[in-house]
Design an enzyme around this catalytic site. Structure first.
Site, PDB file in Angstrom:
ATOM      1  N   HIS A  88     -10.188  10.483  10.451  1.00  0.00           N
ATOM      2  CA  HIS A  88      -9.280   9.398  10.051  1.00  0.00           C
ATOM      3  C   HIS A  88      -8.025   9.509  10.908  1.00  0.00           C
ATOM      4  O   HIS A  88      -7.390  10.580  10.952  1.00  0.00           O
ATOM      5  CB  HIS A  88      -8.892   9.537   8.582  1.00  0.00           C
ATOM      6  CG  HIS A  88     -10.056   9.474   7.640  1.00  0.00           C
ATOM      7  ND1 HIS A  88     -10.520   8.300   7.104  1.00  0.00           N
ATOM      8  CD2 HIS A  88     -10.864  10.453   7.152  1.00  0.00           C
ATOM      9  CE1 HIS A  88     -11.554   8.555   6.303  1.00  0.00           C
ATOM     10  NE2 HIS A  88     -11.777   9.852   6.320  1.00  0.00           N
ATOM     11  N   ASN A  92      -4.814   8.540  10.751  1.00  0.00           N
ATOM     12  CA  ASN A  92      -3.532   9.027  10.207  1.00  0.00           C
ATOM     13  C   ASN A  92      -3.630  10.396   9.534  1.00  0.00           C
ATOM     14  O   ASN A  92      -2.605  11.042   9.300  1.00  0.00           O
ATOM     15  CB  ASN A  92      -2.929   7.995   9.255  1.00  0.00           C
ATOM     16  CG  ASN A  92      -2.350   6.831  10.032  1.00  0.00           C
ATOM     17  OD1 ASN A  92      -1.402   6.993  10.790  1.00  0.00           O
ATOM     18  ND2 ASN A  92      -2.973   5.659   9.905  1.00  0.00           N
ATOM     19  N   HIS A 140       1.761   7.312   6.118  1.00  0.00           N
ATOM     20  CA  HIS A 140       1.792   5.851   6.352  1.00  0.00           C
ATOM     21  C   HIS A 140       3.232   5.334   6.453  1.00  0.00           C
ATOM     22  O   HIS A 140       3.514   4.404   7.202  1.00  0.00           O
ATOM     23  CB  HIS A 140       1.041   5.113   5.238  1.00  0.00           C
ATOM     24  CG  HIS A 140      -0.458   5.227   5.384  1.00  0.00           C
ATOM     25  ND1 HIS A 140      -1.327   4.991   4.362  1.00  0.00           N
ATOM     26  CD2 HIS A 140      -1.224   5.560   6.450  1.00  0.00           C
ATOM     27  CE1 HIS A 140      -2.575   5.166   4.787  1.00  0.00           C
ATOM     28  NE2 HIS A 140      -2.536   5.515   6.038  1.00  0.00           N
ATOM     29  N   SER A 162      -9.919   4.109  11.129  1.00  0.00           N
ATOM     30  CA  SER A 162      -8.612   3.873  10.528  1.00  0.00           C
ATOM     31  C   SER A 162      -8.606   2.564   9.750  1.00  0.00           C
ATOM     32  O   SER A 162      -9.298   1.616  10.099  1.00  0.00           O
ATOM     33  CB  SER A 162      -7.528   3.831  11.618  1.00  0.00           C
ATOM     34  OG  SER A 162      -6.248   3.918  11.020  1.00  0.00           O
ATOM     35  N   PRO A 164      -6.881  -0.723   8.919  1.00  0.00           N
ATOM     36  CA  PRO A 164      -5.809  -1.572   9.457  1.00  0.00           C
ATOM     37  C   PRO A 164      -4.820  -1.946   8.358  1.00  0.00           C
ATOM     38  O   PRO A 164      -5.215  -2.309   7.254  1.00  0.00           O
ATOM     39  CB  PRO A 164      -6.559  -2.810   9.985  1.00  0.00           C
ATOM     40  CG  PRO A 164      -7.938  -2.738   9.453  1.00  0.00           C
ATOM     41  CD  PRO A 164      -8.205  -1.339   9.009  1.00  0.00           C
ATOM     42  N   ARG A 165      -3.535  -1.804   8.686  1.00  0.00           N
ATOM     43  CA  ARG A 165      -2.477  -2.133   7.707  1.00  0.00           C
ATOM     44  C   ARG A 165      -1.578  -3.211   8.274  1.00  0.00           C
ATOM     45  O   ARG A 165      -1.425  -3.326   9.490  1.00  0.00           O
ATOM     46  CB  ARG A 165      -1.626  -0.899   7.425  1.00  0.00           C
ATOM     47  CG  ARG A 165      -2.218   0.056   6.408  1.00  0.00           C
ATOM     48  CD  ARG A 165      -1.344   1.281   6.228  1.00  0.00           C
ATOM     49  NE  ARG A 165      -1.355   2.134   7.385  1.00  0.00           N
ATOM     50  CZ  ARG A 165      -0.274   2.626   7.972  1.00  0.00           C
ATOM     51  NH1 ARG A 165       0.939   2.340   7.525  1.00  0.00           N
ATOM     52  NH2 ARG A 165      -0.381   3.404   9.034  1.00  0.00           N
ATOM     53  N   HIS A 184     -18.288   6.999   2.886  1.00  0.00           N
ATOM     54  CA  HIS A 184     -17.993   8.181   2.068  1.00  0.00           C
ATOM     55  C   HIS A 184     -18.816   8.019   0.784  1.00  0.00           C
ATOM     56  O   HIS A 184     -18.626   7.049   0.056  1.00  0.00           O
ATOM     57  CB  HIS A 184     -16.510   8.247   1.703  1.00  0.00           C
ATOM     58  CG  HIS A 184     -15.617   8.677   2.822  1.00  0.00           C
ATOM     59  ND1 HIS A 184     -15.501   7.973   3.985  1.00  0.00           N
ATOM     60  CD2 HIS A 184     -14.794   9.745   2.952  1.00  0.00           C
ATOM     61  CE1 HIS A 184     -14.631   8.599   4.790  1.00  0.00           C
ATOM     62  NE2 HIS A 184     -14.193   9.675   4.187  1.00  0.00           N
ATOM     63  N   GLU A 239     -18.472  11.901  -2.906  1.00  0.00           N
ATOM     64  CA  GLU A 239     -17.429  12.859  -2.514  1.00  0.00           C
ATOM     65  C   GLU A 239     -16.941  13.619  -3.748  1.00  0.00           C
ATOM     66  O   GLU A 239     -16.460  14.746  -3.652  1.00  0.00           O
ATOM     67  CB  GLU A 239     -16.281  12.068  -1.868  1.00  0.00           C
ATOM     68  CG  GLU A 239     -15.263  12.905  -1.168  1.00  0.00           C
ATOM     69  CD  GLU A 239     -14.184  12.056  -0.492  1.00  0.00           C
ATOM     70  OE1 GLU A 239     -14.339  10.819  -0.414  1.00  0.00           O
ATOM     71  OE2 GLU A 239     -13.191  12.646  -0.042  1.00  0.00           O
ATOM     72  N   ASP A 297     -12.502  15.482   9.446  1.00  0.00           N
ATOM     73  CA  ASP A 297     -11.946  14.577   8.430  1.00  0.00           C
ATOM     74  C   ASP A 297     -10.483  14.229   8.761  1.00  0.00           C
ATOM     75  O   ASP A 297     -10.197  13.112   9.173  1.00  0.00           O
ATOM     76  CB  ASP A 297     -12.045  15.195   7.030  1.00  0.00           C
ATOM     77  CG  ASP A 297     -12.157  14.150   5.929  1.00  0.00           C
ATOM     78  OD1 ASP A 297     -12.302  12.966   6.268  1.00  0.00           O
ATOM     79  OD2 ASP A 297     -12.110  14.525   4.741  1.00  0.00           O
TER      80      ASP A 297
HETATM   81  P1  IMP Z   1      -5.954   5.949   8.117  1.00  0.00           P
HETATM   82  O1  IMP Z   1      -7.091   5.083   7.625  1.00  0.00           O
HETATM   83  O2  IMP Z   1      -5.978   6.127   9.604  1.00  0.00           O
HETATM   84  O3  IMP Z   1      -4.629   5.460   7.616  1.00  0.00           O
HETATM   85  O4  IMP Z   1      -6.200   7.425   7.560  1.00  0.00           O
HETATM   86  C1  IMP Z   1      -5.832   7.826   6.253  1.00  0.00           C
HETATM   87  C2  IMP Z   1      -6.756   7.189   5.219  1.00  0.00           C
HETATM   88  O5  IMP Z   1      -8.088   7.689   5.387  1.00  0.00           O
HETATM   89  C3  IMP Z   1      -6.399   7.525   3.787  1.00  0.00           C
HETATM   90  O6  IMP Z   1      -5.413   6.658   3.280  1.00  0.00           O
HETATM   91  C4  IMP Z   1      -7.737   7.335   3.067  1.00  0.00           C
HETATM   92  O7  IMP Z   1      -7.981   5.977   2.798  1.00  0.00           O
HETATM   93  C5  IMP Z   1      -8.729   7.781   4.123  1.00  0.00           C
HETATM   94  N1  IMP Z   1      -9.140   9.171   3.927  1.00  0.00           N
HETATM   95  C6  IMP Z   1      -8.763  10.256   4.614  1.00  0.00           C
HETATM   96  N2  IMP Z   1      -9.403  11.353   4.162  1.00  0.00           N
HETATM   97  C7  IMP Z   1     -10.209  10.942   3.185  1.00  0.00           C
HETATM   98  C8  IMP Z   1     -11.138  11.607   2.335  1.00  0.00           C
HETATM   99  O8  IMP Z   1     -11.367  12.838   2.368  1.00  0.00           O
HETATM  100  N3  IMP Z   1     -11.780  10.829   1.417  1.00  0.00           N
HETATM  101  C9  IMP Z   1     -11.590   9.494   1.323  1.00  0.00           C
HETATM  102  N4  IMP Z   1     -10.739   8.848   2.113  1.00  0.00           N
HETATM  103  C10 IMP Z   1     -10.057   9.560   3.033  1.00  0.00           C
HETATM  104 ZN    ZN Z   2     -13.082  11.164   5.256  1.00  0.00          ZN
END
Ligand code: IMP
Ligand code: ZN
Length: 348
Positions: free
Chosen positions: A20, A22, A68, A100, A102-103, A202, A205, A287
């Site tokens: 991921h 972020n 974020h 990622s 998108p926001r 996912h 989990e 992860d």
């Molecule tokens: P982004 O999508 O690049 O902002 O990365 C962070 C996001 O990835 C978090 O807000 C979650 O939605 C998701 N995320 C990161 N690690 C996990 C996990 O272990 N389980 C479920 N979602 C995750």
């Molecule tokens: Zn993940």
């Protein structure tokens, strides 16, 4: 990073399929973000789970919220994606699928479309800079945002899949696993599959999601993130395992993430062992290398030391990950050749 992995693991060519964006931001990049936004009063230790520390899932998702806040403009996203790609390349990752969500942010003018374009820009720049890493992108759906946003995200992903020179290859379903239900997202995921986007979901989990998992496995997804509670020994079921085996769906396994997030009690009890003994395709991944303070070399080393894998077995594990990537066959062939070329050097 807590501890340098041995040279062998660092030199081992690797494939990272579950990262991921972020969650992958390193300490160095966090420092830069904090200095850009001192008014937020964010301290470095609020964004990372250090050595020996564990957190509840609630606390883990709180960490993402803080990151974020630090990453809310196109400039931030460009810097974060550029740094993360460089770091994976420096760790010996030859093929990376970043994902990622998108926001948009009205206060900074960020839109979801610009968010994806900016990640793609960072990927293209890494190519222009000649980094020895092939990077692709999965657009993520945060399950908490419900049906409508999921459909909107699939439309965006579809558009980018057709107009990104093959860089956008699929869709990820992630977010707090205890929020929402997969059945509400099924039409969006089905649509994604029908239009040719690869699906990494996912699944299982956390415990007690048998019904949701059963439903989503019927799509079927192209890969599964975690799958911690699929098998009967931890409250899953043989029926679920059989579905995974029948469709030969690879698993993305993230050891340290599961230990620090407390869904698995200790390394020795990680479900890597269950699936490895079945010789089922399983890919070691990070992860969130920033949040969980690890890197892919360390994760391979941890798997090897915990489960007694020889160097040859570790090599095979990293090589077989190539079969599970979402990029097309010609990319797989190039990677297989790269592994052949690099082997003498790694085993010297
Ligand atoms: P982004 O999508 O690049 O902002 O990365 C962070 C996001 O990835 C978090 O807000 C979650 O939605 C998701 N995320 C990161 N690690 C996990 C996990 O272990 N389980 C479920 N979602 C995750
Ligand atoms: Zn993940």
């Amino acid at each position: 990073m807590e501890k340098e992995a041995d040279v062998f693991y660092r030199e081992l060519p690797k494939v990272e399929l579950h990262a991921h964006l972020n969650g992958s931001v390193s300490s160095q990049t966090i420092e830069k973000l904090i200095s850009r936004k001192p008014h937020l009063d964010i301290e470095h230790d609020m964004t990372v789970i250090g050595k020996g520390q564990r957190r509840t899932l609630d606390e883990c998702f709180q960490v993402f919220k803080i990151i974020h806040q630090l990453v809310d403009t196109e400039e931030d996203i460009l810097m974060v994606a550029t740094d993360v790609i460089r770091e994976f390349a420096a760790d010996g990752v030859k093929y990376l699928e970043l994902r990622s969500t998108p926001r948009e942010d009205k206060s900074t003018g960020l839109t979801k479309k610009r968010y994806i374009e900016t990640v793609i820009k960072a990927i293209q720049q890494s190519k222009n800079d000649g980094l020895d890493i092939d990077v692709r992108f999965l657009v993520a759906i945060d399950r908490r945002n419900g049906t409508e946003v999921a459909v909107e995200t699939v439309k965006l992903a579809e558009e980018f899949m057709l107009h990104s020179d093959g860089l956008v290859v699929g869709l990820d379903l992630s977010g707090d696993p205890r929020v929402g239900h997969g059945k509400d997202l099924l039409p969006a995921l089905q649509r994604a599959k029908n239009c040719g986007l690869k699906l990494s979901l996912h699944l299982s989990e956390v415990a007690s999601q048998l019904e949701e998992t059963d439903l989503l496995l019927d799509l079927p997804p192209d890969r599964i993130g975690h799958g911690t509670f699929l098998h009967p020994q931890v409250g899953g079921s043989q029926r679920l395992v059989d579905k995974v085996l029948k469709n030969n769906i690879p698993l993305e396994l993230c050891l340290t993430s599961n230990i620090k997030g407390q869904t698995v009690p200790c390394y020795a009890e990680h479900h890597f062992k269950y699936w490895y003994l079945l010789q089922h395709p399983s890919v070691i991944c990070t992860d969130d290398k920033g949040v969980f303070s690890t890197d892919l070399s360390q994760e391979y080393q941890l798997a090897a030391s915990t489960f007694g894998l020889s160097r040859e077995a570790v090599w095979t594990l990293s090589q077989q990950a190539i079969d599970c990537i979402f990029a097309p066959d010609d990319v797989k062939q190039q990677l297989r050749q790269k592994w052949i070329d690099l082997k003498p050097q790694v085993f010297k």
